[in-house]
Design an enzyme around this catalytic site. Structure first.
Site, mmCIF file in Angstrom:
data_model
loop_
_atom_site.group_PDB
_atom_site.id
_atom_site.type_symbol
_atom_site.label_atom_id
_atom_site.label_comp_id
_atom_site.label_asym_id
_atom_site.label_seq_id
_atom_site.Cartn_x
_atom_site.Cartn_y
_atom_site.Cartn_z
ATOM 1 N N LYS A 1 41.424 -58.495 11.189
ATOM 2 C CA LYS A 1 41.692 -57.283 10.402
ATOM 3 C C LYS A 1 40.393 -56.513 10.156
ATOM 4 O O LYS A 1 40.365 -55.279 10.214
ATOM 5 C CB LYS A 1 42.367 -57.661 9.078
ATOM 6 C CG LYS A 1 43.769 -58.251 9.303
ATOM 7 C CD LYS A 1 44.311 -58.952 8.066
ATOM 8 C CE LYS A 1 45.724 -59.470 8.288
ATOM 9 N NZ LYS A 1 46.177 -60.410 7.263
ATOM 10 N N VAL B 1 47.202 -54.799 9.291
ATOM 11 C CA VAL B 1 46.028 -54.917 8.418
ATOM 12 C C VAL B 1 46.432 -54.786 6.947
ATOM 13 O O VAL B 1 46.847 -53.716 6.495
ATOM 14 C CB VAL B 1 44.971 -53.846 8.784
ATOM 15 C CG1 VAL B 1 43.732 -54.001 7.933
ATOM 16 C CG2 VAL B 1 44.607 -53.944 10.261
ATOM 17 N N LYS C 1 47.587 -58.562 14.599
ATOM 18 C CA LYS C 1 46.146 -58.270 14.418
ATOM 19 C C LYS C 1 45.269 -58.913 15.469
ATOM 20 O O LYS C 1 44.297 -58.325 15.921
ATOM 21 C CB LYS C 1 45.694 -58.656 13.014
ATOM 22 C CG LYS C 1 46.184 -60.002 12.519
ATOM 23 C CD LYS C 1 47.368 -59.870 11.593
ATOM 24 C CE LYS C 1 48.153 -61.164 11.588
ATOM 25 N NZ LYS C 1 48.944 -61.372 10.424
ATOM 26 N N GLU D 1 50.367 -67.795 9.027
ATOM 27 C CA GLU D 1 50.580 -67.699 10.468
ATOM 28 C C GLU D 1 51.215 -69.002 10.950
ATOM 29 O O GLU D 1 51.128 -70.037 10.274
ATOM 30 C CB GLU D 1 49.230 -67.506 11.179
ATOM 31 C CG GLU D 1 48.466 -66.261 10.767
ATOM 32 C CD GLU D 1 49.227 -64.976 11.066
ATOM 33 O OE1 GLU D 1 49.589 -64.745 12.220
ATOM 34 O OE2 GLU D 1 49.471 -64.197 10.126
ATOM 35 N N GLY E 1 48.994 -55.935 5.187
ATOM 36 C CA GLY E 1 50.409 -55.760 4.862
ATOM 37 C C GLY E 1 50.771 -54.355 4.447
ATOM 38 O O GLY E 1 50.686 -53.409 5.230
ATOM 39 N N VAL F 1 58.847 -60.695 9.409
ATOM 40 C CA VAL F 1 58.586 -59.248 9.348
ATOM 41 C C VAL F 1 59.723 -58.459 10.020
ATOM 42 O O VAL F 1 60.153 -57.418 9.512
ATOM 43 C CB VAL F 1 57.213 -58.906 9.981
ATOM 44 C CG1 VAL F 1 56.948 -57.409 9.938
ATOM 45 C CG2 VAL F 1 56.092 -59.648 9.263
ATOM 46 N N ILE G 1 49.355 -52.236 2.445
ATOM 47 C CA ILE G 1 48.308 -51.267 2.056
ATOM 48 C C ILE G 1 48.014 -50.297 3.212
ATOM 49 O O ILE G 1 47.678 -50.736 4.306
ATOM 50 C CB ILE G 1 47.006 -51.997 1.644
ATOM 51 C CG1 ILE G 1 47.271 -52.925 0.453
ATOM 52 C CG2 ILE G 1 45.897 -51.005 1.339
ATOM 53 C CD1 ILE G 1 46.065 -53.750 0.017
ATOM 54 N N GLU H 1 49.605 -50.154 11.398
ATOM 55 C CA GLU H 1 49.288 -50.273 9.967
ATOM 56 C C GLU H 1 49.685 -51.645 9.425
ATOM 57 O O GLU H 1 48.997 -52.224 8.578
ATOM 58 C CB GLU H 1 50.014 -49.158 9.195
ATOM 59 C CG GLU H 1 49.555 -48.973 7.783
ATOM 60 C CD GLU H 1 48.127 -48.445 7.679
ATOM 61 O OE1 GLU H 1 47.273 -49.241 7.276
ATOM 62 O OE2 GLU H 1 47.873 -47.264 7.988
HETATM 63 N N1 HSE Z 1 49.148 -64.600 7.571
HETATM 64 C C1 HSE Z 1 48.842 -63.295 7.130
HETATM 65 C C2 HSE Z 1 48.362 -63.362 5.702
HETATM 66 C C3 HSE Z 1 50.079 -62.427 7.216
HETATM 67 O O1 HSE Z 1 48.532 -64.411 5.073
HETATM 68 O O2 HSE Z 1 47.774 -62.400 5.205
HETATM 69 C C4 HSE Z 1 49.825 -60.971 6.998
HETATM 70 O O3 HSE Z 1 48.955 -60.441 7.962
#
Ligand code: HSE
Length: 393
Positions: A196, A123, A96, A181, A125, A15, A127, A120
């Protein structure tokens, strides 16, 4: 007038790199001054002098007024973000787990020090759901917020259902693509979407909940027999977090796999895409769709938070002030499909009605109605080998 921002980053992973790529394309009043990283020997795409392993190089630099926290250790992230907010810096985070676990403290710190934390990117990505819940649905009565909040699990399920890939192969791909993750149990065990969901519940209903009190069951016990069952009946399996008002006093929250039919809008949300379905009293049904994981999509949400800080934007947690009598409940029946081995589990779950029961040597399942509280109480037995549970409409 927008404020001049000088940024200090924590983390430069998928990210962080995605966000930096975006920043480079913009001509905003922004300077990226320093990156704090954990592994100094890792090869980086930027000049070495920009990197340090010393958190104080950012936290104690008076020129840096905005901290961008993009690491995955939730405890370290809380330490960084709370120190930043206490020292008068605004912060943006995509963590999160950290936010869901420490929300009450983080809100108190922001109020005490007059600083702002935006998240933002934590939660779903790309959106923009948090700001919409905060601002747009400010005065709306929300019946429910549900959807697909975890890109990795959805990627795995899509690859299994559409391409017949093995679970392990699909998981490895989700990891290689940078969606998962560091500990993928957080994704496939339904923890990440639960964090989330807890964050969403605070902005949708004003409820601040300890995530440990919310039921989460993931897709990690999915077996070929469940896939066969779903296919034969024209279902797909999706991992779905739900927050729903059951009356004007109580909200239920849970994360469970769900057998969805082609009529369900989430049926066609595939791969790393997420979808958020909002049901509101007056606006009726609305659907947000976009990439839920990956460097650029998540980076775009973090970027939007950074640019909002140029105008000192803050979440006001308005719903909390009006939440009043609304409380979290687990006393609600849902219909489930349960594959099991030991009949004792059926007794423990106390099905209130049974619509279908199937026994074969190597495959036993039951479809019926169970109280959420009973699922929560028996979570460990359900989360064991030989058992798979999914909501079924
Ligand atoms: N590991 C998370 C997913 C990353 O797969 O949605 C984004 O929050």
């Amino acid at each position: 007038m927008s404020k001049q921002l000088t940024l200090g980053f924590f983390g430069f992973g998928v990210v962080g790199q995605g966000l930096y790529d975006i920043i480079k394309t913009k001509h905003l009043n922004l300077t990226v001054k320093r990156f704090v990283i954990k592994h100094p020997d890792k090869k980086r795409t930027l000049p070495a002098e920009l990197f340090t392993t010393d958190p104080d190089a950012v936290l104690q630099d008076p020129e840096i007024n905005t901290v961008v926290e993009l690491i995955d250790d939730a405890d370290a992230a809380f330490d960084i973000v709370s120190r930043a907010l206490r020292s008068g810096k605004n912060a943006v985070s995509a963590n999160k787990k950290m936010i869901a676990t420490h929300l009450t403290e983080l809100i108190a710190i922001q109020q005490q020090y007059g600083t702002s934390l935006l998240y933002e990117g934590a939660v779903c990505g790309s959106i923009p759901i948090i700001r919409n819940l905060e601002e747009y649905y400010d005065n709306e009565l929300l019946h429910s917020v549900s959807g697909i909040f975890n890109g990795s699990s959805n990627y795995i399920l899509s690859k299994i259902f559409n391409e017949d890939l093995e679970y392990g192969t699909a998981l490895k791909q989700a990891q290689d693509l940078g969606f998962a993750e560091t500990d993928p149990t957080l994704d496939v065990g339904g923890f990440d979407p639960k964090f989330k969901l807890a964050i969403i519940a605070s902005h949708a209903y004003g409820l601040y909940l300890d995530p440990d009190t919310i039921l989460n069951i993931g897709i990690d016990k999915l077996a070929p027999s469940d896939i066969r069952f779903a296919r034969e009946k024209n279902f797909k399996i999706k991992l779905i977090p739900t927050a729903r008002e059951i009356d004007d006093r109580a909200v239920i929250l849970y994360v469970l796999p769900k057998l969805v039919t082609p009529a369900n809008i989430l049926y066609n949300v595939e791969n790393e895409y997420n979808g958020v379905l909002v049901k509101a009293a007056f606006a009726d049904e609305q659907f947000f769709y976009g990439k839920g994981a990956g460097g650029h999509p998540t980076g775009s949400a973090v970027m939007s938070d950074i640019t909002a800080l140029r105008y000192d934007y803050k979440y006001e947690y308005k719903k909390h002030l009006g939440a009043g009598s609304l409380r979290y409940s687990t006393d609600w029946e849902i219909q489930v499909y349960l594959r099991y081995e030991d009949d004792e589990l059926i007794n423990k779950l106390e099905f209130s009605s049974i619509t279908e029961r199937y026994y074969a040597q190597d495959f036993k399942y039951i479809i019926g109605r169970v109280n959420l509280g009973n699922i929560l109480k028996n979570k460990e037995s359900i989360n064991s080998n030989g058992v798979f549970i999914a909501e079924i409409a």
